[in-house]
Scaffold this motif. Structure first.
Motif, PDB file in Angstrom:
ATOM      1  N   LEU A 214       0.828  -1.207   0.000  1.00  0.00           N
ATOM      2  CA  LEU A 214       0.000   0.000   0.000  1.00  0.00           C
ATOM      3  C   LEU A 214       0.862   1.257   0.000  1.00  0.00           C
ATOM      4  O   LEU A 214       0.562   2.224  -0.709  1.00  0.00           O
ATOM      5  CB  LEU A 214      -0.931   0.004   1.216  1.00  0.00           C
ATOM      6  CG  LEU A 214      -1.856   1.227   1.337  1.00  0.00           C
ATOM      7  CD1 LEU A 214      -2.772   1.343   0.125  1.00  0.00           C
ATOM      8  CD2 LEU A 214      -2.654   1.170   2.631  1.00  0.00           C
ATOM      9  N   GLN A 215       1.929   1.249   0.773  1.00  0.00           N
ATOM     10  CA  GLN A 215       2.802   2.423   0.825  1.00  0.00           C
ATOM     11  C   GLN A 215       3.484   2.655  -0.513  1.00  0.00           C
ATOM     12  O   GLN A 215       3.547   3.782  -1.000  1.00  0.00           O
ATOM     13  CB  GLN A 215       3.853   2.250   1.931  1.00  0.00           C
ATOM     14  CG  GLN A 215       4.758   3.472   2.085  1.00  0.00           C
ATOM     15  CD  GLN A 215       5.775   3.313   3.196  1.00  0.00           C
ATOM     16  OE1 GLN A 215       5.752   2.330   3.943  1.00  0.00           O
ATOM     17  NE2 GLN A 215       6.678   4.273   3.333  1.00  0.00           N
ATOM     18  N   ARG A 216       4.008   1.586  -1.128  1.00  0.00           N
ATOM     19  CA  ARG A 216       4.681   1.740  -2.419  1.00  0.00           C
ATOM     20  C   ARG A 216       3.688   2.175  -3.497  1.00  0.00           C
ATOM     21  O   ARG A 216       4.014   3.003  -4.352  1.00  0.00           O
ATOM     22  CB  ARG A 216       5.374   0.438  -2.815  1.00  0.00           C
ATOM     23  CG  ARG A 216       6.474   0.003  -1.864  1.00  0.00           C
ATOM     24  CD  ARG A 216       7.466  -0.946  -2.517  1.00  0.00           C
ATOM     25  NE  ARG A 216       6.851  -2.122  -3.089  1.00  0.00           N
ATOM     26  CZ  ARG A 216       6.588  -3.252  -2.433  1.00  0.00           C
ATOM     27  NH1 ARG A 216       6.880  -3.329  -1.137  1.00  0.00           N
ATOM     28  NH2 ARG A 216       6.052  -4.289  -3.034  1.00  0.00           N
TER      29      ARG A 216
ATOM     30  N   LEU B 289       1.467   6.454  -7.106  1.00  0.00           N
ATOM     31  CA  LEU B 289       0.322   7.245  -7.547  1.00  0.00           C
ATOM     32  C   LEU B 289       0.539   8.733  -7.292  1.00  0.00           C
ATOM     33  O   LEU B 289       0.169   9.569  -8.126  1.00  0.00           O
ATOM     34  CB  LEU B 289      -0.953   6.764  -6.853  1.00  0.00           C
ATOM     35  CG  LEU B 289      -1.384   5.323  -7.142  1.00  0.00           C
ATOM     36  CD1 LEU B 289      -2.714   5.013  -6.461  1.00  0.00           C
ATOM     37  CD2 LEU B 289      -1.477   5.049  -8.638  1.00  0.00           C
ATOM     38  N   VAL B 290       1.139   9.065  -6.159  1.00  0.00           N
ATOM     39  CA  VAL B 290       1.460  10.469  -5.883  1.00  0.00           C
ATOM     40  C   VAL B 290       2.411  11.018  -6.939  1.00  0.00           C
ATOM     41  O   VAL B 290       2.207  12.117  -7.482  1.00  0.00           O
ATOM     42  CB  VAL B 290       2.083  10.625  -4.479  1.00  0.00           C
ATOM     43  CG1 VAL B 290       2.733  12.006  -4.316  1.00  0.00           C
ATOM     44  CG2 VAL B 290       1.029  10.418  -3.404  1.00  0.00           C
ATOM     45  N   GLU B 291       3.432  10.252  -7.245  1.00  0.00           N
ATOM     46  CA  GLU B 291       4.424  10.704  -8.224  1.00  0.00           C
ATOM     47  C   GLU B 291       3.799  10.905  -9.603  1.00  0.00           C
ATOM     48  O   GLU B 291       4.049  11.911 -10.275  1.00  0.00           O
ATOM     49  CB  GLU B 291       5.561   9.686  -8.298  1.00  0.00           C
ATOM     50  CG  GLU B 291       6.765  10.174  -9.064  1.00  0.00           C
ATOM     51  CD  GLU B 291       7.929   9.202  -8.974  1.00  0.00           C
ATOM     52  OE1 GLU B 291       9.019   9.585  -9.422  1.00  0.00           O
ATOM     53  OE2 GLU B 291       7.740   8.076  -8.486  1.00  0.00           O
TER      54      GLU B 291
ATOM     55  N   VAL C  99      -4.977  11.342 -13.990  1.00  0.00           N
ATOM     56  CA  VAL C  99      -3.786  10.834 -14.680  1.00  0.00           C
ATOM     57  C   VAL C  99      -4.259   9.948 -15.831  1.00  0.00           C
ATOM     58  O   VAL C  99      -4.976   8.971 -15.613  1.00  0.00           O
ATOM     59  CB  VAL C  99      -2.881  10.035 -13.723  1.00  0.00           C
ATOM     60  CG1 VAL C  99      -1.713   9.405 -14.487  1.00  0.00           C
ATOM     61  CG2 VAL C  99      -2.364  10.933 -12.615  1.00  0.00           C
ATOM     62  N   ASP C 100      -3.875  10.323 -17.053  1.00  0.00           N
ATOM     63  CA  ASP C 100      -4.345   9.627 -18.248  1.00  0.00           C
ATOM     64  C   ASP C 100      -3.311   8.683 -18.854  1.00  0.00           C
ATOM     65  O   ASP C 100      -3.496   8.210 -19.970  1.00  0.00           O
ATOM     66  CB  ASP C 100      -4.765  10.641 -19.323  1.00  0.00           C
ATOM     67  CG  ASP C 100      -6.141  11.229 -19.042  1.00  0.00           C
ATOM     68  OD1 ASP C 100      -6.997  10.488 -18.548  1.00  0.00           O
ATOM     69  OD2 ASP C 100      -6.338  12.424 -19.299  1.00  0.00           O
TER      70      ASP C 100
ATOM     71  N   LEU D  48      -3.152  10.582   0.364  1.00  0.00           N
ATOM     72  CA  LEU D  48      -2.300   9.681  -0.405  1.00  0.00           C
ATOM     73  C   LEU D  48      -0.827   9.924  -0.085  1.00  0.00           C
ATOM     74  O   LEU D  48      -0.039   8.977   0.021  1.00  0.00           O
ATOM     75  CB  LEU D  48      -2.557   9.860  -1.901  1.00  0.00           C
ATOM     76  CG  LEU D  48      -2.078   8.735  -2.815  1.00  0.00           C
ATOM     77  CD1 LEU D  48      -2.772   7.422  -2.487  1.00  0.00           C
ATOM     78  CD2 LEU D  48      -2.315   9.094  -4.286  1.00  0.00           C
ATOM     79  N   ARG D  49      -0.460  11.180   0.119  1.00  0.00           N
ATOM     80  CA  ARG D  49       0.929  11.492   0.501  1.00  0.00           C
ATOM     81  C   ARG D  49       1.258  10.901   1.873  1.00  0.00           C
ATOM     82  O   ARG D  49       2.364  10.407   2.095  1.00  0.00           O
ATOM     83  CB  ARG D  49       1.168  13.004   0.504  1.00  0.00           C
ATOM     84  CG  ARG D  49       1.210  13.642  -0.878  1.00  0.00           C
ATOM     85  CD  ARG D  49       1.779  15.052  -0.798  1.00  0.00           C
ATOM     86  NE  ARG D  49       1.781  15.704  -2.093  1.00  0.00           N
ATOM     87  CZ  ARG D  49       0.917  16.652  -2.461  1.00  0.00           C
ATOM     88  NH1 ARG D  49      -0.026  17.044  -1.604  1.00  0.00           N
ATOM     89  NH2 ARG D  49       0.980  17.210  -3.646  1.00  0.00           N
TER      90      ARG D  49
END
Length: 228
Positions: A147-149, A154-156, A171-172, A219-220
């Motif tokens: 989950l953390q990874r 997703l944040v990046e 994000v497309d 999310l962060r």
């Protein structure tokens, strides 16, 4: 860990003249989604300067699964390590969607770097940044939960490629779930479970090869290993 490099891509870091000289040494090439641009273990040494589109950088593992180490996009050069050290390819580069680039033979790329000290300095910095990123990736795989990874990836993606709308950050990128799993370094089943948790908590929503980050702050926190 970093899926997308920070800072200016290689081509953008060059002067206009150095950039023109490099591109003039190659030939244009278009790739379709899923095309393998270069393959891990191959003895080729050409480089590709990406003009637009996204590619994945992946390696095979001892378990026989694929691990996506990075995404490379417009302005970046891929294949430079093999061009410089004359060793087999260390990773496979695959077009994520339509990609346009310029293919430069390895000997011409080496001659270009020798003649252009500023470009040589930039490629050396790129080597260093990617080495540091790979060290961080190893630490992440050894110590972080799925989950953390996933949250970190997703944040990046949201910060580097997303666009803001009424529902959140969209994000497309055409990343199917098996590619997301490969970028996280886990199984598709484990990533599907983590995504389901994020959807249930209304942190993200997902669609056909797109996702929307609805709560980037939470999310962060998850990416930092903080559950609340």
């Amino acid at each position: 860990m970093s899926l997308i490099e920070d800072g200016k891509p290689f081509l953008a870091s060059l002067t206009a003249e150095d950039r023109r000289v490099l591109l003039d040494r190659g030939r244009p090439r278009a790739y379709g989604a899923g095309d393998v641009i270069m393959r891990e273990g191959d003895p080729t040494s050409f480089v590709v300067a990406i003009l637009n589109g996204w590619t994945t950088v992946s390696v095979g593992t001892e378990r026989g699964v694929r691990l996506i180490l990075a995404l490379r996009g417009a302005g970046e050069v891929v294949g430079d390590q093999a061009a410089v050290d004359h060793r087999p390819r260390s990773a496979t580069i695959t077009a994520l969607g339509p990609v346009r680039g310029v293919v430069v033979p390895g000997d011409r790329f080496r001659a270009y770097l020798t003649a252009r000290p500023a470009a040589m300095l930039q490629i050396t910095r790129q080597f260093s940044a990617r080495l540091r990123s790979s060290d961080g990736e190893r630490r992440s795989l050894a110590s972080e939960r799925v989950l953390q990874r996933l949250a970190a990836r997703l944040v990046e993606l949201a910060e580097h490629t997303g666009w803001s709308g009424p529902e959140g950050i969209t994000v497309d990128l055409p990343l199917p779930q098996h590619d997301i799993a490969a970028a996280v370094g886990s199984t598709r089943e484990a990533v599907a479970k983590a995504l389901r948790l994020l959807r249930d908590q209304e942190v993200v929503s997902t669609g056909a090869r797109r996702f929307v980050v609805r709560d980037i702050a939470l999310l962060r926190l998850l990416a930092q290993g903080r559950d609340s």
